[in-house]
Every structure is written in C-alpha cells, then in structure tokens.
Design an enzyme around this catalytic site. Structure first.
Site, PDB file in Angstrom:
ATOM      1  N   LYS A  51      46.967  37.174  44.260  1.00 19.74           N
ATOM      2  CA  LYS A  51      48.124  36.979  43.368  1.00 19.74           C
ATOM      3  C   LYS A  51      49.220  38.032  43.534  1.00 19.74           C
ATOM      4  CE  LYS A  51      45.789  34.440  39.696  1.00 19.74           C
ATOM      5  NZ  LYS A  51      45.587  34.286  38.269  1.00 19.74           N
ATOM      6  N   ASP A 100      50.501  31.670  34.486  1.00 21.78           N
ATOM      7  CA  ASP A 100      49.307  32.094  33.746  1.00 21.78           C
ATOM      8  C   ASP A 100      49.644  32.483  32.302  1.00 21.78           C
ATOM      9  OD1 ASP A 100      47.406  31.778  35.776  1.00 21.78           O
ATOM     10  OD2 ASP A 100      47.763  33.782  36.576  1.00 21.78           O
TER      11      ASP A 100
END
Ligand code: ATR
Length: 279
Positions: A66, A102
């Site tokens: 990420k 997220d």
C-alpha cells in the site's frame, strides 16, 4: 473487449475481493473480470509495468504494497497522499491514479450503525496504516475529538502530528487508555490483534467500558474477536470489520465503473463465504 481488474498483495490466496467484485460485474452486466495476483515486494515494479502494458482498467492494492506502490503511479489523490497509502488504482486514460478508500469505507460502514459521529468522543487503538486511514478520514469528516493509543507511543504521536485536518487529540499509553475507557463513546480497534489463528488475544482490557459505548474492530476473521465478544457481554454495541471491507470495495467499484453497488448484496456474499450470518 472484457476489462481486467485485479488485487495485488502477498499473501492473497484468501482474498474475498475477487468473489465480491466478480459477483458485482455479473450483477450489473459489466463485461469485466477481477483476478487476485500474488506479487512479492521484489516483483512489484515489474507487475505494474505489466499492468500498464495490458492496459488494466483498475486494481486494488493490499498488504504489503500500500505504501510502496505510490512512486510507481502517475498521480495520487489528496486524501491518499496525506494518509500515505493507496488501496485502489484507477486507469484514467492511460494514467494510473492512486486513491485510498479504506478510511472512507470504514466511516461509511460505521454510519450503517451510528447516525452521527461529529460530537462523539472516539478512541482509536493502533497507529499503523489502517489506523492512519481511519483517523485521518474521521478528522476529515469533522469528528472533533479523537484520542489515539498504541503500544509504541512515538508512532501514535507522529500520526497525530501528520494529520492535515483539525481535530482535538490526546495520545495515551495502552494502560492509560484502559483506565480512561469509560470516557469514550466509540472505540475503534485497528490492529490485527485477535485475528485468526491468535483468537485468544486482545489489545486491551475492557473493564472500564461504558455500557452505551460502541466498539468496532476492523478484524473480520473471526467474525467476533475476543474484544468484541467481551464488549457485547458488557452490553456495548459492536461491529466487526466486514462493513469496512465491503464499503472500501464498494467505493473502489464506484471509482472504476461509476456504479455505486448494493452493499447489502456484497455483505451477504462475503458473509456466506466466511460461513457466518452476522456483521
Ligand atoms: P497496518 O498497516 O495493517 O495497520 P501495521 O502498520 O503493521 O499494520 O500496524 C500494526 C499496528 O498493530 C501497530 O499499531 C502496532 O503497534 P506498534 O506501533 O507498537 O508496532 C500494533 N500491534 C501489532 N502487534 C501488536 C501487539 N502484539 N501488541 C500491541 N500492538 C500491536
């Protein structure tokens, strides 16, 4: 021609994203396919080159890529840049643009249970990537008071300092947070503690939890962590990580297709796969 979407990570074999997105493509009549690719850290740059050559339409990025993905993309959205992590990439006319769904996915999931977050006193446990996405997004959404507790205090302090959005915040030792737990309306557990196979672990004691509190754990395997079970036994309302997973996926799907998918359908699909019925 059928469009290609993907998730890259390592390990990735147990990802539920292919099941969830392929069901949505079929349901909405979109000619596309979503595949999970196991990519090591060493392979990441080559994988992105390959995706460019194949003109991939979009992909998700998960652990451990990420952060490392950022310099390999053409542009990064502002929120993702401030969080410092990307979980969704969109091919915008040949340019790979990184987003982070997220934190927004987490907040959308929370809003399925709570109608108003703004004046709540929130405690976030953990200071890793997930905590960062959630803390920054809550601050961005105007939640006024978010305290942070973490095993390593220095990491929590940096996280608070680096948040670009205004918010009142105290950093607490885990022991201190345990003692002061009764002051919090919403407690958010963002570490992997309690995840299968270490289901007997929990990050802190809930002795001082107030009955009206809402306790959320981003772990969804098991569906009810020890922390959530003990919170429920104390009379608190609880939420596991399924809603965050589903909503981060829904927001990615919307970025790729301009269709906001039915999150209830996604939840049912994921729960069925996990062998449970309750969020
Ligand atoms: P992610 O990006 O998925 O959030 P991460 O960056 O590795 O994962 O962060 C993991 C979080 O879990 C951190 O807050 C970490 O605490 P430290 O900053 O002290 O490392 C926390 N964590 C992991 N194992 C832990 C443990 N055994 N006890 C307490 N906290 C733990």
């Amino acid at each position: 021609m059928k469009k290609l979407y993907a998730v890259i990570g390592n390990p990735i074999a147990h990802s539920m994203s292919p099941l969830m997105h392929n069901d949505l493509f079929q349901h909405y009549g979109i000619d596309a396919y979503y595949h999970a690719f196991a990519i090591t850290k060493e392979q990441l740059a080559d994988a992105i080159k390959g995706f460019r050559a194949m003109n991939i339409s979009g992909f998700n990025v998960t652990v451990p890529h990420k952060v490392a993905i950022i310099p390999l993309l053409d542009d990064i959205d502002l929120l993702a840049r401030s969080i410092g992590a990307v979980n969704t990439v969109v091919n915008e006319n040949g340019r790979l643009v990184g987003y982070n769904t997220d934190g927004s996915g987490y907040v959308q999931g929370l809003l399925t249970e709570l109608s108003n977050l703004k004046n709540k006193k929130v405690l976030v446990i953990g200071a890793g990537g997930a905590a960062r996405a959630i803390y920054f997004t809550l601050a961005y959404e105007g939640v006024t008071h978010i305290d942070l507790t973490n095993r390593t205090i220095a990491k929590a302090e940096s996280l608070v300092k680096e948040c670009p959005y205004e918010v009142q915040s105290n950093v607490l030792e885990l022991k201190e947070a345990e003692e002061q737990l009764e002051h919090y309306d919403i407690i958010i557990q963002t570490t992997s503690i309690g995840m299968s196979p270490h289901t007997e672990c929990k990050v802190l004691s809930l002795h001082n939890l107030k009955e009206s509190a809402f306790v959320s754990d981003i772990v969804y395997n098991p569906l009810e962590t020890l922390l959530l079970r003990q919170a429920r036994e104390k009379g608190a309302r609880t939420q596991n990580g399924i809603q965050m997973f589903v909503h981060q996926g829904a927001l990615a799907f919307e970025k790729w297709t301009n269709v906001m998918p039915d999150s209830n359908r996604m939840t049912t699909k994921v729960l069925k796969q996990l062998g449970g019925t309750k969020c």
